[in-house]
Scaffold this motif. Sequence first.
Motif, PDB file in Angstrom:
ATOM      1  N   ASP A  68       2.944   2.319  -9.344  1.00 42.44           N
ATOM      2  CA  ASP A  68       2.022   3.319  -8.805  1.00 42.44           C
ATOM      3  C   ASP A  68       0.868   2.679  -8.035  1.00 42.44           C
ATOM      4  O   ASP A  68      -0.091   3.359  -7.668  1.00 42.44           O
ATOM      5  CB  ASP A  68       1.467   4.183  -9.939  1.00 42.44           C
ATOM      6  CG  ASP A  68       0.721   3.356 -11.002  1.00 42.44           C
ATOM      7  OD1 ASP A  68       0.776   2.113 -10.924  1.00 42.44           O
ATOM      8  OD2 ASP A  68       0.108   3.962 -11.889  1.00 42.44           O
ATOM      9  N   SER A  80      -1.114   0.081  -9.145  1.00 40.01           N
ATOM     10  CA  SER A  80      -2.216  -0.254 -10.046  1.00 40.01           C
ATOM     11  C   SER A  80      -1.917  -1.573 -10.737  1.00 40.01           C
ATOM     12  O   SER A  80      -0.778  -2.053 -10.749  1.00 40.01           O
ATOM     13  CB  SER A  80      -2.421   0.843 -11.095  1.00 40.01           C
ATOM     14  OG  SER A  80      -1.314   0.862 -12.008  1.00 40.01           O
ATOM     15  N   ARG A 121      -3.077  -3.334 -14.599  1.00 38.70           N
ATOM     16  CA  ARG A 121      -3.799  -3.060 -15.844  1.00 38.70           C
ATOM     17  C   ARG A 121      -3.413  -4.091 -16.890  1.00 38.70           C
ATOM     18  O   ARG A 121      -2.327  -4.667 -16.850  1.00 38.70           O
ATOM     19  CB  ARG A 121      -3.517  -1.660 -16.343  1.00 38.70           C
ATOM     20  CG  ARG A 121      -2.042  -1.347 -16.631  1.00 38.70           C
ATOM     21  CD  ARG A 121      -1.859   0.130 -16.972  1.00 38.70           C
ATOM     22  NE  ARG A 121      -2.265   0.967 -15.851  1.00 38.70           N
ATOM     23  CZ  ARG A 121      -2.636   2.239 -15.958  1.00 38.70           C
ATOM     24  NH1 ARG A 121      -2.681   2.811 -17.149  1.00 38.70           N
ATOM     25  NH2 ARG A 121      -2.974   2.935 -14.906  1.00 38.70           N
ATOM     26  N   ASN A 144      -8.284  -1.779 -15.670  1.00 39.13           N
ATOM     27  CA  ASN A 144      -7.302  -1.340 -14.691  1.00 39.13           C
ATOM     28  C   ASN A 144      -7.976  -1.250 -13.339  1.00 39.13           C
ATOM     29  O   ASN A 144      -9.206  -1.186 -13.227  1.00 39.13           O
ATOM     30  CB  ASN A 144      -6.611  -0.025 -15.090  1.00 39.13           C
ATOM     31  CG  ASN A 144      -7.575   1.136 -15.166  1.00 39.13           C
ATOM     32  OD1 ASN A 144      -8.557   1.218 -14.431  1.00 39.13           O
ATOM     33  ND2 ASN A 144      -7.303   2.067 -16.086  1.00 39.13           N
ATOM     34  N   ALA A 145      -7.159  -1.264 -12.281  1.00 38.92           N
ATOM     35  CA  ALA A 145      -7.687  -1.227 -10.924  1.00 38.92           C
ATOM     36  C   ALA A 145      -6.564  -0.859  -9.970  1.00 38.92           C
ATOM     37  O   ALA A 145      -5.396  -1.178 -10.222  1.00 38.92           O
ATOM     38  CB  ALA A 145      -8.277  -2.581 -10.527  1.00 38.92           C
ATOM     39  N   PRO A 146      -6.899  -0.179  -8.864  1.00 38.45           N
ATOM     40  CA  PRO A 146      -5.894   0.031  -7.815  1.00 38.45           C
ATOM     41  C   PRO A 146      -5.685  -1.274  -7.053  1.00 38.45           C
ATOM     42  O   PRO A 146      -6.603  -2.090  -6.926  1.00 38.45           O
ATOM     43  CB  PRO A 146      -6.536   1.100  -6.927  1.00 38.45           C
ATOM     44  CG  PRO A 146      -8.004   0.915  -7.123  1.00 38.45           C
ATOM     45  CD  PRO A 146      -8.186   0.466  -8.537  1.00 38.45           C
TER      46      PRO A 146
END
Length: 287
Positions: free
Chosen positions: A195, A197, A199, A208-210
Amino acid sequence: MTKKQPHLAGAAALAPLLVLALAACGTQSGNGSGAGDGSTSVRPDVPVTGVHWTVESVTVDGKKTAAPAGAHVRIDPKGQAKGNFGCNHFNARATVEGDTITLSDTGMTEIGCPEPLQGFEDALRSALTGKLKARLTDGELTLTTAGGDRIRLSEQPPAPLVGTKWTVNSLVSGQAATSLPAGTEGKASFVFGKDGSVRGTLGCNQFNAPVTTDGSTMTFGRVTTTRKLCAGPQMELERALLATMTGKVTYRIDHRSLTVTAPDKTGFAAGAQSSTENRTTTAPPTQ
């Protein structure tokens, strides 16, 4: 003499068939090994050379120790071996003759490794020297020293960036690698999701982070973390990782090793989780 010629001709015709039959028996896989247990020392479908062998464990003096993420061996068909002892990288001269592998002239990097990495590395380095008897069974390789010490390895495919659990095993500064702060070994790990991301855990706090990738670069969005109060070494590691996970960085995957580098040439290296190990997947941080 003329009466025996048909008999000689028949024997001559039978000889090639006998050779073919013996060859077929000699190359048959399955339970045709001399040990009678379904294993062989050399198997054409799983060659010893040209394969990435992940170290699973080392048994020295009867004591078995599980390997840290990233420990591996690869033997080049041209006679060179390289890999990672669990902390330091190494290379060596290698020869393969039947079921015997001989490693010599080993050179290695000089990262100062804290315990328990140093203990494992010393054991592996000691065992992975000299003449070793090799045994292959269903994609697993066991190397045994003359003294009975054993190294268990498994054949591992290249790790994709997405979906792999990466465990941080060293920090990077320019062309040099340094050990993690004492007590944080194996604590920081993460997974890139389909997706877009990433994490995992920074060694104490979860995050977590995009993230987006483009060729050899990845770009991190805003990193969200939990707010636990962490010990000094853990905070040191978290700061180093967060400093790298900022904006656009470069990354490189070498089979099952990932290196992420910021524009200032600092960063971290991580190893892929072995597919034969069952380790706990890190939960995402609470928002």
